[in-house]
Design an enzyme around this catalytic site. Structure first.
Site, PDB file in Angstrom:
ATOM      1  N   LYS A  48      36.818  10.064  36.623  1.00  0.00           N
ATOM      2  CA  LYS A  48      37.003  11.524  36.691  1.00  0.00           C
ATOM      3  C   LYS A  48      35.702  12.241  36.378  1.00  0.00           C
ATOM      4  O   LYS A  48      35.277  13.137  37.105  1.00  0.00           O
ATOM      5  CB  LYS A  48      38.090  11.951  35.694  1.00  0.00           C
ATOM      6  CG  LYS A  48      38.118  13.438  35.408  1.00  0.00           C
ATOM      7  CD  LYS A  48      39.224  13.810  34.448  1.00  0.00           C
ATOM      8  CE  LYS A  48      38.847  13.834  32.999  1.00  0.00           C
ATOM      9  NZ  LYS A  48      37.928  14.920  32.593  1.00  0.00           N
ATOM     10  N   ARG A  95      37.154  23.272  32.001  1.00  0.00           N
ATOM     11  CA  ARG A  95      35.806  23.438  31.469  1.00  0.00           C
ATOM     12  C   ARG A  95      34.734  22.992  32.482  1.00  0.00           C
ATOM     13  O   ARG A  95      33.714  23.647  32.681  1.00  0.00           O
ATOM     14  CB  ARG A  95      35.723  22.612  30.178  1.00  0.00           C
ATOM     15  CG  ARG A  95      34.376  22.250  29.722  1.00  0.00           C
ATOM     16  CD  ARG A  95      33.757  23.311  28.853  1.00  0.00           C
ATOM     17  NE  ARG A  95      32.365  22.994  28.605  1.00  0.00           N
ATOM     18  CZ  ARG A  95      31.497  23.807  28.068  1.00  0.00           C
ATOM     19  NH1 ARG A  95      31.858  25.011  27.696  1.00  0.00           N
ATOM     20  NH2 ARG A  95      30.261  23.443  27.892  1.00  0.00           N
ATOM     21  N   PRO A 102      29.985  25.843  23.807  1.00  0.00           N
ATOM     22  CA  PRO A 102      29.147  26.883  24.409  1.00  0.00           C
ATOM     23  C   PRO A 102      28.359  26.366  25.614  1.00  0.00           C
ATOM     24  O   PRO A 102      28.367  25.160  25.903  1.00  0.00           O
ATOM     25  CB  PRO A 102      28.193  27.254  23.271  1.00  0.00           C
ATOM     26  CG  PRO A 102      28.183  26.085  22.352  1.00  0.00           C
ATOM     27  CD  PRO A 102      29.492  25.385  22.515  1.00  0.00           C
ATOM     28  N   ASP A 130      25.010  27.390  26.027  1.00  0.00           N
ATOM     29  CA  ASP A 130      23.616  27.797  25.773  1.00  0.00           C
ATOM     30  C   ASP A 130      22.581  26.800  26.302  1.00  0.00           C
ATOM     31  O   ASP A 130      21.546  27.200  26.840  1.00  0.00           O
ATOM     32  CB  ASP A 130      23.407  28.055  24.265  1.00  0.00           C
ATOM     33  CG  ASP A 130      23.803  26.856  23.411  1.00  0.00           C
ATOM     34  OD1 ASP A 130      24.765  26.163  23.773  1.00  0.00           O
ATOM     35  OD2 ASP A 130      23.135  26.610  22.394  1.00  0.00           O
ATOM     36  N   LEU A 131      22.847  25.504  26.187  1.00  0.00           N
ATOM     37  CA  LEU A 131      21.850  24.512  26.619  1.00  0.00           C
ATOM     38  C   LEU A 131      21.719  24.504  28.151  1.00  0.00           C
ATOM     39  O   LEU A 131      20.628  24.331  28.686  1.00  0.00           O
ATOM     40  CB  LEU A 131      22.225  23.113  26.119  1.00  0.00           C
ATOM     41  CG  LEU A 131      22.330  22.978  24.595  1.00  0.00           C
ATOM     42  CD1 LEU A 131      22.899  21.627  24.201  1.00  0.00           C
ATOM     43  CD2 LEU A 131      20.958  23.178  23.950  1.00  0.00           C
ATOM     44  N   ASP A 134      35.187  10.355  23.728  1.00  0.00           N
ATOM     45  CA  ASP A 134      36.403  10.329  24.545  1.00  0.00           C
ATOM     46  C   ASP A 134      37.280   9.107  24.257  1.00  0.00           C
ATOM     47  O   ASP A 134      38.376   9.000  24.800  1.00  0.00           O
ATOM     48  CB  ASP A 134      36.051  10.365  26.047  1.00  0.00           C
ATOM     49  CG  ASP A 134      35.649  11.759  26.490  1.00  0.00           C
ATOM     50  OD1 ASP A 134      35.737  12.704  25.687  1.00  0.00           O
ATOM     51  OD2 ASP A 134      35.230  11.903  27.660  1.00  0.00           O
TER      52      ASP A 134
HETATM   53  C1  UD1 Z   1      31.362  15.750  28.922  1.00  0.00           C
HETATM   54  C2  UD1 Z   1      32.656  15.109  29.355  1.00  0.00           C
HETATM   55  C3  UD1 Z   1      33.616  15.027  28.171  1.00  0.00           C
HETATM   56  C4  UD1 Z   1      32.961  14.326  26.999  1.00  0.00           C
HETATM   57  C5  UD1 Z   1      31.632  14.967  26.680  1.00  0.00           C
HETATM   58  C6  UD1 Z   1      30.857  14.226  25.599  1.00  0.00           C
HETATM   59  C7  UD1 Z   1      32.845  15.746  31.676  1.00  0.00           C
HETATM   60  C8  UD1 Z   1      33.552  16.555  32.711  1.00  0.00           C
HETATM   61  N1  UD1 Z   1      33.247  15.907  30.421  1.00  0.00           N
HETATM   62  O1  UD1 Z   1      31.676  17.090  28.521  1.00  0.00           O
HETATM   63  O2  UD1 Z   1      34.766  14.299  28.582  1.00  0.00           O
HETATM   64  O3  UD1 Z   1      33.801  14.429  25.864  1.00  0.00           O
HETATM   65  O4  UD1 Z   1      30.798  15.003  27.851  1.00  0.00           O
HETATM   66  O5  UD1 Z   1      30.644  12.903  25.965  1.00  0.00           O
HETATM   67  O6  UD1 Z   1      31.980  14.950  31.991  1.00  0.00           O
HETATM   68  N2  UD1 Z   1      27.050  21.857  23.606  1.00  0.00           N
HETATM   69  C9  UD1 Z   1      26.406  22.995  23.153  1.00  0.00           C
HETATM   70  N3  UD1 Z   1      25.796  23.810  24.076  1.00  0.00           N
HETATM   71  C10 UD1 Z   1      25.802  23.519  25.412  1.00  0.00           C
HETATM   72  C11 UD1 Z   1      26.455  22.340  25.851  1.00  0.00           C
HETATM   73  C12 UD1 Z   1      27.076  21.536  24.923  1.00  0.00           C
HETATM   74  O7  UD1 Z   1      26.396  23.283  21.954  1.00  0.00           O
HETATM   75  O8  UD1 Z   1      25.233  24.293  26.198  1.00  0.00           O
HETATM   76  C13 UD1 Z   1      27.738  20.990  22.618  1.00  0.00           C
HETATM   77  C14 UD1 Z   1      29.251  20.940  22.870  1.00  0.00           C
HETATM   78  O9  UD1 Z   1      29.896  22.039  22.282  1.00  0.00           O
HETATM   79  C15 UD1 Z   1      29.640  19.625  22.262  1.00  0.00           C
HETATM   80  C16 UD1 Z   1      28.407  18.754  22.526  1.00  0.00           C
HETATM   81  O10 UD1 Z   1      27.326  19.645  22.813  1.00  0.00           O
HETATM   82  O11 UD1 Z   1      29.824  19.789  20.868  1.00  0.00           O
HETATM   83  C17 UD1 Z   1      28.578  17.782  23.657  1.00  0.00           C
HETATM   84  O12 UD1 Z   1      28.891  18.482  24.846  1.00  0.00           O
HETATM   85  P1  UD1 Z   1      28.496  17.984  26.292  1.00  0.00           P
HETATM   86  O13 UD1 Z   1      27.745  16.692  26.211  1.00  0.00           O
HETATM   87  O14 UD1 Z   1      27.878  19.113  27.017  1.00  0.00           O
HETATM   88  O15 UD1 Z   1      29.920  17.677  26.915  1.00  0.00           O
HETATM   89  P2  UD1 Z   1      30.511  18.163  28.313  1.00  0.00           P
HETATM   90  O16 UD1 Z   1      29.497  17.981  29.389  1.00  0.00           O
HETATM   91  O17 UD1 Z   1      31.162  19.479  28.164  1.00  0.00           O
END
Ligand code: UD1
Length: 415
Positions: free
Chosen positions: A22, A92, A122, A124-125, A304
């Site tokens: 997925k 999301r 968020p 932001d990154l 996950d």
């Molecule tokens: C992806 C997966 C999700 C998995 C996660 C971590 C998909 C569709 N989803 O989610 O199943 O649990 O990776 O392995 O592939 N964060 C920030 N700012 C940002 C982006 C992220 O603070 O701009 C934080 C998030 O809040 C979280 C952490 O970074 O605490 C990890 O997030 P991220 O790696 O971005 O996960 P996703 O891509 O959303």
């Protein structure tokens, strides 16, 4: 609304075929928006999240056709760079169209995906990285809006190796002139799959799977036929199902390398994990030892799989510890597992699990996708009947889960 009824106590036995990933399919579908030819994806799981992404592509003007596990996407007709809130809020991962639309049109307007059950999440990154490439990004009225302002490949250092931010930046950079270098990039296998897919369309990307990714912008991306990788989280969930039911299950369609963080922990516990050329055999027993896990970005232990591991720890006498470092609120399953008799204490991001020789069936709720999977696993081990409501959360990420478990001998019914 659907529920699952399970009666625990049966050893799972047999063979299960793991579906396509997925989390690899979703960014690849978004990246298809940049193609000037037909994209044919195979190994696509039949899941609610994939349907939502198909709807998003269609709203943007693409044609999407599904036949069994093959998805054909034609984005030549795409004429719209705005994703409305009605679809963005559903999932999301809909935010992944941002990078693709910027690459294709140098413009994008995407409704903010908002938070979710497991944390604030968020953007932001993502936005900081895209700004570095010269996209002007504003956040107003619940939308993120981006326009190209003298775009050029740059060096981007991610403060945290976010999976989604890495994917969005790779997509936009694939069609941005010059060379983009992402440092502290996420290393998850789904990033490598996105790179391989984009390169199949004519992109020039190297380094995915390592912490530095280089993207040399090209002028155009073409059609491609591509097969997505197997789902390592679905595979992991079935491995734990074999372990917790003290059964013996052979998993087909897996990439063992992607499962190493989990395999190492299962072996520490005392589960037999036997790699074969066509898959992996998992054999459970009654002599497990407790252990600890700390969730980390890949190749660390995947967040996950944290809820599913908690269910297993609850079924192993002794004290196991979990530290969740990725999401701030990923313990929603704790109170549901407690209803089944699990002894779990929470101290901030730390969970202390005192495993037992038995759990009891109860009426519980799947609060999110992986929390729901954890409840199924606990129910396989529990005495008597467990009823799990809100199965729609589980259906977002597990293809035909009750049929697959039933074939392995589980007493499970959808009601
Ligand atoms: C992806 C997966 C999700 C998995 C996660 C971590 C998909 C569709 N989803 O989610 O199943 O649990 O990776 O392995 O592939 N964060 C920030 N700012 C940002 C982006 C992220 O603070 O701009 C934080 C998030 O809040 C979280 C952490 O970074 O605490 C990890 O997030 P991220 O790696 O971005 O996960 P996703 O891509 O959303």
């Amino acid at each position: 609304m659907n529920s699952l009824r399970l009666r625990g106590g049966r050893r799972l036995k047999g063979q299960v075929e793991i579906s396509g990933s997925k989390n690899a399919t979703l960014p690849i579908m978004a990246a298809s928006l940049m193609s000037m030819g037909e994209v044919v994806l195979s190994g696509v799981p039949d899941l609610e999240d994939i349907n939502v992404m198909s709807m998003a592509l269609e709203i943007l003007g693409a044609k999407v056709k599904r036949e069994a596990s093959v998805l054909v996407i034609d984005a030549r007709t795409i004429n719209n760079y705005e994703l409305p809130e009605s679809i963005s809020r559903k999932m999301r991962a809909s935010n992944l169209v941002m990078g693709a639309l910027l690459g294709r049109f140098q413009r994008a307007r995407v409704a903010y995906p908002g938070g979710c059950a497991i944390g604030v999440r968020p953007m932001d990154l993502h936005l900081k990285g895209l700004r570095n490439l010269g996209y002007e990004l504003t956040e107003e009225y619940g939308f993120m809006e981006g326009k190209a302002q003298g775009i050029m490949g740059k060096e981007i250092l991610l403060d945290f190796p976010s999976v989604g931010a890495t994917e969005n930046i790779i997509m936009a950079a694939a069609l941005t002139p010059g060379i983009t270098t992402i440092r502290n990039a996420a290393r998850e296998p789904e990033i490598t799959d996105l790179q391989n897919f984009l390169n199949g369309m004519g992109a020039r990307i190297t380094g995915a799977g390592l912490d530095t990714v280089h993207i040399e912008g090209v002028e155009r991306l073409n059609g491609v036929e591509y097969r997505v990788i197997p789902d390592r989280i679905e595979a992991g969930t079935f491995m734990v199902a074999a372990a917790i039911s003290r059964g013996e299950v052979f998993l087909e369609n897996v990439v063992l390398e992607h499962l190493q963080p989990l395999i190492a922990k299962l072996r520490e516990i005392g589960v037999d994990v036997i790699p074969k050329s066509s898959g992996v055999r998992v054999i459970g027993n009654h002599k497990y030892r407790p252990t600890d896990i700390k969730t980390m970005p890949y190749p660390g232990f995947p967040t996950d799989m944290q809820p599913q591991m908690m269910a297993l720890f609850a079924a192993i006498p002794g004290t196991s510890i979990i530290v969740e470092t990725i999401f701030e609120n990923r313990y929603m399953h704790v109170q549901e597992l407690r209803r089944m008799g699990a002894d779990i204490k929470l101290e901030g991001r730390i969970a202390i699990v005192k495993g037992k020789t038995a759990l009891e069936g109860a009426t519980v709720e799947a609060t999110d996708l992986r929390a729901g999977a954890a409840l199924i696993l606990a129910a396989l081990f529990a005495h008597e009947e467990t009823i799990i409501s809100k199965v729609e959360h589980i259906d977002r990420g597990y293809e035909k889960i009750h049929e697959k478990l039933e074939k392995l001998g589980a007493d499970i019914r959808r009601v």
